[in-house]
Design an enzyme around this catalytic site. Structure first.
Site, PDB file in Angstrom:
ATOM      1  N   ASP A  11      46.800  54.324  54.630  1.00  0.00           N
ATOM      2  CA  ASP A  11      47.442  53.287  55.440  1.00  0.00           C
ATOM      3  C   ASP A  11      48.046  53.857  56.717  1.00  0.00           C
ATOM      4  O   ASP A  11      48.233  55.072  56.869  1.00  0.00           O
ATOM      5  CB  ASP A  11      48.514  52.558  54.633  1.00  0.00           C
ATOM      6  CG  ASP A  11      49.640  53.471  54.162  1.00  0.00           C
ATOM      7  OD1 ASP A  11      49.354  54.611  53.755  1.00  0.00           O
ATOM      8  OD2 ASP A  11      50.816  53.048  54.201  1.00  0.00           O
ATOM      9  N   ASP A  24      48.574  60.493  61.940  1.00  0.00           N
ATOM     10  CA  ASP A  24      49.230  60.188  60.656  1.00  0.00           C
ATOM     11  C   ASP A  24      48.478  59.077  59.934  1.00  0.00           C
ATOM     12  O   ASP A  24      48.827  57.918  60.072  1.00  0.00           O
ATOM     13  CB  ASP A  24      50.675  59.792  60.915  1.00  0.00           C
ATOM     14  CG  ASP A  24      51.487  59.620  59.649  1.00  0.00           C
ATOM     15  OD1 ASP A  24      51.008  60.028  58.576  1.00  0.00           O
ATOM     16  OD2 ASP A  24      52.589  59.064  59.735  1.00  0.00           O
ATOM     17  N   GLU A  43      51.735  54.277  51.742  1.00  0.00           N
ATOM     18  CA  GLU A  43      52.682  55.379  51.887  1.00  0.00           C
ATOM     19  C   GLU A  43      53.740  55.070  52.934  1.00  0.00           C
ATOM     20  O   GLU A  43      54.856  55.586  52.857  1.00  0.00           O
ATOM     21  CB  GLU A  43      51.926  56.661  52.267  1.00  0.00           C
ATOM     22  CG  GLU A  43      52.767  57.931  52.227  1.00  0.00           C
ATOM     23  CD  GLU A  43      53.474  58.257  53.533  1.00  0.00           C
ATOM     24  OE1 GLU A  43      54.338  59.160  53.536  1.00  0.00           O
ATOM     25  OE2 GLU A  43      53.187  57.601  54.565  1.00  0.00           O
ATOM     26  N   GLU A  44      53.379  54.245  53.933  1.00  0.00           N
ATOM     27  CA  GLU A  44      54.266  54.021  55.070  1.00  0.00           C
ATOM     28  C   GLU A  44      55.320  52.944  54.827  1.00  0.00           C
ATOM     29  O   GLU A  44      56.046  52.576  55.740  1.00  0.00           O
ATOM     30  CB  GLU A  44      53.439  53.634  56.311  1.00  0.00           C
ATOM     31  CG  GLU A  44      52.438  54.687  56.769  1.00  0.00           C
ATOM     32  CD  GLU A  44      53.089  55.893  57.435  1.00  0.00           C
ATOM     33  OE1 GLU A  44      54.328  55.971  57.431  1.00  0.00           O
ATOM     34  OE2 GLU A  44      52.346  56.748  57.942  1.00  0.00           O
ATOM     35  N   GLU A  83      49.151  65.699  55.406  1.00  0.00           N
ATOM     36  CA  GLU A  83      50.021  65.057  56.388  1.00  0.00           C
ATOM     37  C   GLU A  83      49.999  65.876  57.683  1.00  0.00           C
ATOM     38  O   GLU A  83      49.739  67.083  57.670  1.00  0.00           O
ATOM     39  CB  GLU A  83      51.452  64.989  55.857  1.00  0.00           C
ATOM     40  CG  GLU A  83      51.678  63.929  54.799  1.00  0.00           C
ATOM     41  CD  GLU A  83      51.935  62.551  55.390  1.00  0.00           C
ATOM     42  OE1 GLU A  83      51.869  62.406  56.634  1.00  0.00           O
ATOM     43  OE2 GLU A  83      52.200  61.616  54.612  1.00  0.00           O
ATOM     44  N   HIS A 136      53.260  57.562  64.511  1.00  0.00           N
ATOM     45  CA  HIS A 136      53.837  56.238  64.705  1.00  0.00           C
ATOM     46  C   HIS A 136      54.013  55.875  66.180  1.00  0.00           C
ATOM     47  O   HIS A 136      54.540  54.798  66.485  1.00  0.00           O
ATOM     48  CB  HIS A 136      55.188  56.094  63.981  1.00  0.00           C
ATOM     49  CG  HIS A 136      55.122  56.362  62.521  1.00  0.00           C
ATOM     50  ND1 HIS A 136      56.215  56.237  61.683  1.00  0.00           N
ATOM     51  CD2 HIS A 136      54.098  56.750  61.716  1.00  0.00           C
ATOM     52  CE1 HIS A 136      55.879  56.545  60.449  1.00  0.00           C
ATOM     53  NE2 HIS A 136      54.578  56.865  60.451  1.00  0.00           N
TER      54      HIS A 136
END
Length: 360
Positions: free
Chosen positions: A79, A103, A133-134, A162, A336
């Site tokens: 995700d 990411d 996960e986010e 990651e 992000h």
């Protein structure tokens, strides 16, 4: 803004890592909407004769069964955070731009490349591709697997791909979110003296957060930096009404030498006198770089290990008794961001290092 539709083109595991990353990025997979990408990953892996492929929800697990004395787990989440006008992907020189490039779809591409092109590794391998996960910990797909299919995650060592700029990052911070609520009394804004403005009263909370001095702590030679910040504020009902409720969401990122209970106690101490409601939390993970498997991985990949700033699922593997590190091609400082991107050279180098470790 409408979310772009996922492409129907199958994933091509014969592409190089950068091109495969672009394919993955062009599958929109905001948390909770990973099904199309999970379908594509499953479809790409099932034909590989050296892998046993299983699926639980939108989590795909592929394993070798070669009878090796050691099993390594390579894990990555499918995700992304919400799209910020940064799809489809595009390439500018050595940089691939797009939501999730850093990411962590570059890391997922490395996983898929290794799964497809290393059929006879020197260790048995488990590849884990998971959802959500986010977002809050209760939705995390790796957590669901740990509870419902723990045998799929068994291993002696884990690498979470990651973003780490292809340098081992040890452990991770813990995270805690809480809401601070202040009530007041409604009134007409033309007669504000008849009310009690909850937004104004929140100023003391914001002042404490602005003045907060975060701790720095060294653990096993790695320095972790903490942070306590307001990340959201809500209040007000109309343009002519004194608000009677204001809520600030705070996020505490704490060093892994604190437990969740200790982190909560610290937040309550800083905000003493105000109503604090914890809404979400997850423990951190100590570096664990002294473990033989971790030491061997650091030696194989090179570079000087660093502390991981942010929470990752190394904490979940640690909770399962599996030593784990973060190691992926993305730049964590770009995660992000609207301008998120990843170096194509870094993707290739990360794949080369892991391939060498698994075949030498």
């Amino acid at each position: 803004m409408s979310t772009p539709e996922s492409p129907r083109t199958p994933l091509d595991l014969g592409l190089d890592g950068g091109a495969l990353t672009a394919q993955l990025v062009d599958f929109p997979s905001v948390s909770g909407d990973e099904a199309a990408l999970a379908d594509a990953v499953e479809a790409a892996l099932r034909p590989l004769p050296h892998l046993v492929v299983d699926r639980y929800g939108n989590n795909v697990v592929a394993r070798t069964r070669l009878g090796r004395p050691e099993r390594v787990v390579l894990a990555g989440h499918l995700d992304t955070v919400p799209i910020a006008d940064n799809l489809p992907s595009r390439v500018e020189g050595d940089l691939l731009y797009g939501c999730g490039t850093s990411d962590m779809k570059a890391g997922v591409a490395v996983q898929l490349r290794i799964a497809a092109t290393v059929p006879d590794p020197n260790r048995d391998l488990t590849f884990v591709f998971y959802d959500c996960e986010e977002v809050e910990a209760s939705r995390n797909g790796l957590g669901h697997l740990a509870r419902e299919r723990p045998e799929w995650l068994q291993g002696d060592f884990a690498v979470l791909l990651e973003p780490s700029s292809a340098v081992v990052e040890g452990g991770c911070q813990g995270t805690l979110r809480a809401e601070v609520r202040i009530t007041g009394q409604r009134a007409h804004s033309a007669r504000s003296w008849l009310g009690d403005n909850a937004i104004h009263r929140m100023a003391e909370v914001l002042g404490r957060l602005a003045a907060y001095q975060p701790r720095r702590v060294a653990i096993d030679g790695l320095e972790y930096r903490e942070g306590l910040n307001a990340v959201r504020i809500e209040g007000g009902v109309a343009g002519n009404v004194i608000p009677d409720l204001c809520t600030v969401t705070v996020n505490f990122r704490f060093a892994p030498d604190r437990s969740v209970a200790e982190a909560e106690a610290h937040v309550r101490e800083v905000l003493q006198g105000f109503e604090v409601v914890v809404t979400d939390s997850a423990p951190g993970a100590l570096p664990g770089l002294a473990h033989p498997a971790a030491k061997a991985f650091v030696e194989a990949t090179g570079g000087e290990p660093r502390a991981k700033y942010g929470w990752t699922d190394v904490a979940r593997f640690s909770g399962l008794g599996i030593p784990a590190v973060n190691y992926g091609p993305g730049d964590p400082n770009l995660a992000h961001k609207r301008e998120e991107h990843c170096s194509l050279q870094a993707i290739a180098e990360c794949e080369r290092q892991i391939r060498s470790w698994l075949t030498s």
